[in-house]
Structure formats: C-alpha cells, structure tokens
Design a protein around this motif. Structure first.
Motif, PDB file in Angstrom:
ATOM      1  N   ILE A   1      10.352  -8.566   3.383  1.00  0.00           N
ATOM      2  CA  ILE A   1       9.567  -9.606   4.041  1.00  0.00           C
ATOM      3  C   ILE A   1       9.437 -10.813   3.119  1.00  0.00           C
TER       4      ILE A   1
ATOM      5  N   GLU B   1       4.944 -14.019   4.859  1.00  0.00           N
ATOM      6  CA  GLU B   1       4.586 -12.881   5.716  1.00  0.00           C
ATOM      7  C   GLU B   1       3.645 -11.922   4.992  1.00  0.00           C
TER       8      GLU B   1
ATOM      9  N   LYS C   1       1.741  -9.576   9.429  1.00  0.00           N
ATOM     10  CA  LYS C   1       2.596  -9.828  10.585  1.00  0.00           C
ATOM     11  C   LYS C   1       2.802  -8.555  11.397  1.00  0.00           C
TER      12      LYS C   1
ATOM     13  N   MET D   1       5.582  -6.710  13.376  1.00  0.00           N
ATOM     14  CA  MET D   1       7.039  -6.781  13.422  1.00  0.00           C
ATOM     15  C   MET D   1       7.603  -5.623  14.233  1.00  0.00           C
TER      16      MET D   1
END
Length: 377
Positions: free
Chosen positions: A127, A131, A136, A138
């Motif tokens: 990442i 981030e 985040k 994902m």
C-alpha cells in the motif's frame, strides 16, 4: 521471557532440509518425552517446545513467515495458542503418530475424526504511505478452495452419503500396542475422516471442495506499518469434506514516498529554502500527508539540517486518537545562475562582513589553525 529460536530448539541451522529436520525433531522428542522423564517438569516443558518448533518449521508457509518475521508472525493467537498459521493442535497423540506412524503404516500428521481443517493462506499487500495514513477499504482477489456446491462439502455424489468407516468405527484413529507405548495413529482406511465415501462427487472427486478465485473486502486501518498483518478468520482454504476453513493472513508493506520519510509514527521531510530566507527569516509552506499545507516560521540565521517540529502532523497511532509528529529538515540552497548585478552585491556583502556573518566557518578555521600550530610544536 523471550521465546527461543525454533531452529536452536531442534539443534539445526536455518538451511536444514525436510528430512534432516524430521530426524532432528524425532531425536529431541524422544529425548524429552514424558514417559522417559517421569515427573521432570523441565523435560515436559522442553518436549512442548520441541513440538511447537516442529509444527511451524515442517510447514513451508509457516516456515517462510517465521524466517521473515520471527515469532512476531504468530503473535496474538499464533503458534503457541492454537490459532495463527494452523496453531499447535494435536496434543501428545500427534507426537506418537509422528514418531511411530511410519512403523505402523500410517501417515505422519494425520487428521482427526471428521473433516480436516483447511490450510491457512498468506497474501502480501503493498500500500502507499497515503493509504497507510488515511486507512482504506480494499478488494483483493485470492486463488483458494471453497466448499463444493454440488455435494455441499460432503464429498459424496448426490443421492448418496458417506458411510461409517469399519476400521476405526468412525473415530478416525486406531490404537496399537508398541512395547510399553499405546500408539494412536490416523486410520489408514478413511485417512482420519471417520467415514468412507463409496460414491465420490464428480465435481470435487470426493474432497468436498473445489478451486476458485475469491474476492474479499479488506479494511486497512489508519496507521498501519510495514510487517503489520491482518487476519481474516475462516477466509483460508475450505476444509476437507465439511471441515472448518483455514484463515487468511494479509501481510502489509508500505511503499517508499517521493517526498516524505517515515520513522515509526513520525514523518520527516527535507525542504530546500532560499539563502535569503535562511539568513533573514521568514515563513514557508510545506505539504502534509493529509493533503493540506502547514506554515513554518523560519528563524533568522537558520543553517542546513535544522529541524522544525509540527506537532500531531505525523502518522495516526493505531487504536488511539493521537498522531505522531512531522519534522521539517531545512536545506539552505546556494543560488545559481546569478546576474552580474547579483554577483556584485554578493561581493559587496562579503567585503562588508569580513567573516563576521559566518560563525561556523570562523570557528572551524580557528580550530584548523590551532591544529597546525600543535603539529609544529
């Protein structure tokens, strides 16, 4: 007390092959076995230590994680606690099986009655620093095995069901007497499942699971760092014939940033400033990881390498509302491509000052002068 190195416990080096690893394990397990050391608590502790080390190192996936991250790869429910990469499991009966299973025609490390647990999986996820700062949600895709839809994981063709194994009467293990030992090993007829499939499912060939690429949603919390791992319980490979699924471990790595450098929860940034600002002082604006800009007051006479601290502008600290700090490292930039007039002004400045404006240079050359004088004495 810090845990001992697994290779040291078994008396081997980190390049040991599977065969030599197994020999070393058997030797150590026989040495410390409770039946050979009755009432010896130290021997019993060593016996458990040997078992734990071998459980990790005999599995290529667990061994790779251990070689890279050491004991940290199995913390918070890892090898010692029965979770993590499959955990310890098994108890002393598995040790008997590993030690003597070959003599009885069984397979080392066999399962128990019922479906076998699926393997744990590892996924490496890279990442960005942004981030890691913001966190985040994902989506990742992993190749794995899932429960067979045709037989609902039973392994048997539609219209038929597995039958109880006559050899072990459904227990998945059989016992035999070996001298003064009572040896329990995996049933050779049903491979520890306790049931026999007479009419195997054509889709999964009796395994109860099939290969598939699975899409998963992963929540990356703000503040994660290199080497942090996220465990998704039950998202590993499906178990054999309805057995429990393994877990998925996501190992995180954070990419280097083109502007910022991370040191734990603090952020560092090298910022060039004009020589005029360094000499006279002034305000500069610097970027921050949250996408904003912060004003930094440069004091007059700032030299290259001086640090300015911006409180709470660093990385979020996980499981808290606090942040680390951000440090601005100044680099005083020497002007280039000067005009004729600018050069004249600099010469005038130099002649007016006669070294009084460069205390570090004055101090350095004074020390050089003393040094050379000492050499002549």
């Amino acid at each position: 007390m810090a845990k001992r190195d697994y290779y040291e416990i078994l008396g081997v080096d980190s390049n040991v092959g599977d065969s030599d690893l197994k020999k070393a394990y058997r030797k150590q397990a026989m040495k410390y076995h409770p039946d050979r050391n009755p009432g010896d608590t130290d021997a019993e502790a060593s016996f458990k230590e040997v078992n734990e080390a071998y459980e990790i190192l005999k599995d290529p996936q667990k061994r790779s994680a251990y070689d890279q991250y050491g004991h940290a790869a199995f913390e918070q429910g890892g090898a010692g606690g029965g979770a993590g990469f499959g955990g310890m499991g098994g108890g002393f009966s598995d040790i008997f099986e590993d030690l003597f299973g070959d003599f009885m025609g069984g397979q080392p490390g066999g399962g128990r009655s019922g479906g076998g647990r699926g393997s744990d999986l590892r996924y490496n996820l890279e990442i960005s620093l942004e981030e890691a700062f913001n966190g985040k949600q994902m989506e990742i895709k992993i190749p794995t095995t899932v429960e067979c839809e045709s037989c609902d994981g039973s392994g048997a063709e539609a219209g038929s069901v597995p039958v109880t194994c006559n050899t072990c009467q459904g227990h998945g293990k059989v016992r035999a007497q070996q001298g003064f030992f009572t040896i329990e090993r995996t049933c050779p007829s049903c491979q520890g499942q306790g049931k026999i499939i007479e009419n195997a499912c054509k889709s999964c060939r009796g395994e109860g699971r099939t290969s598939k690429e699975k899409t998963l949603s992963v929540n990356i919390p703000a503040g994660v760092d290199d080497g942090n791992r996220i465990r998704l319980s039950g998202e590993g490979e499906a178990g054999m014939r309805g057995g429990p699924s393994g877990d998925l471990y996501i190992f995180l790595s954070v990419k280097d940033h083109r502007i910022f450098q991370r040191d734990g929860q603090n952020i560092h940034c090298r910022v060039p400033i004009p020589v005029s600002v360094a000499a006279l002082g002034g305000d500069i604006e610097v970027p921050t990881l949250d996408g904003a800009r912060a004003k930094v007051a440069i004091t007059a006479g700032t030299q290259s390498g001086r640090k300015f601290r911006l409180r709470s502008k660093g990385m979020p600290i996980m499981n808290s509302h606090s942040h680390g700090d951000m440090y601005i490292h100044t680099i005083v930039e020497t002007p280039v491509n000067l005009t004729k007039r600018q050069k004249e002004l600099l010469r005038e400045f130099e002649s007016e000052g006669k070294g009084a404006h460069s205390p570090e240079s004055e101090g350095f050359f004074s020390r050089v002068k003393d040094f050379l004088a000492d050499l002549k004495d």
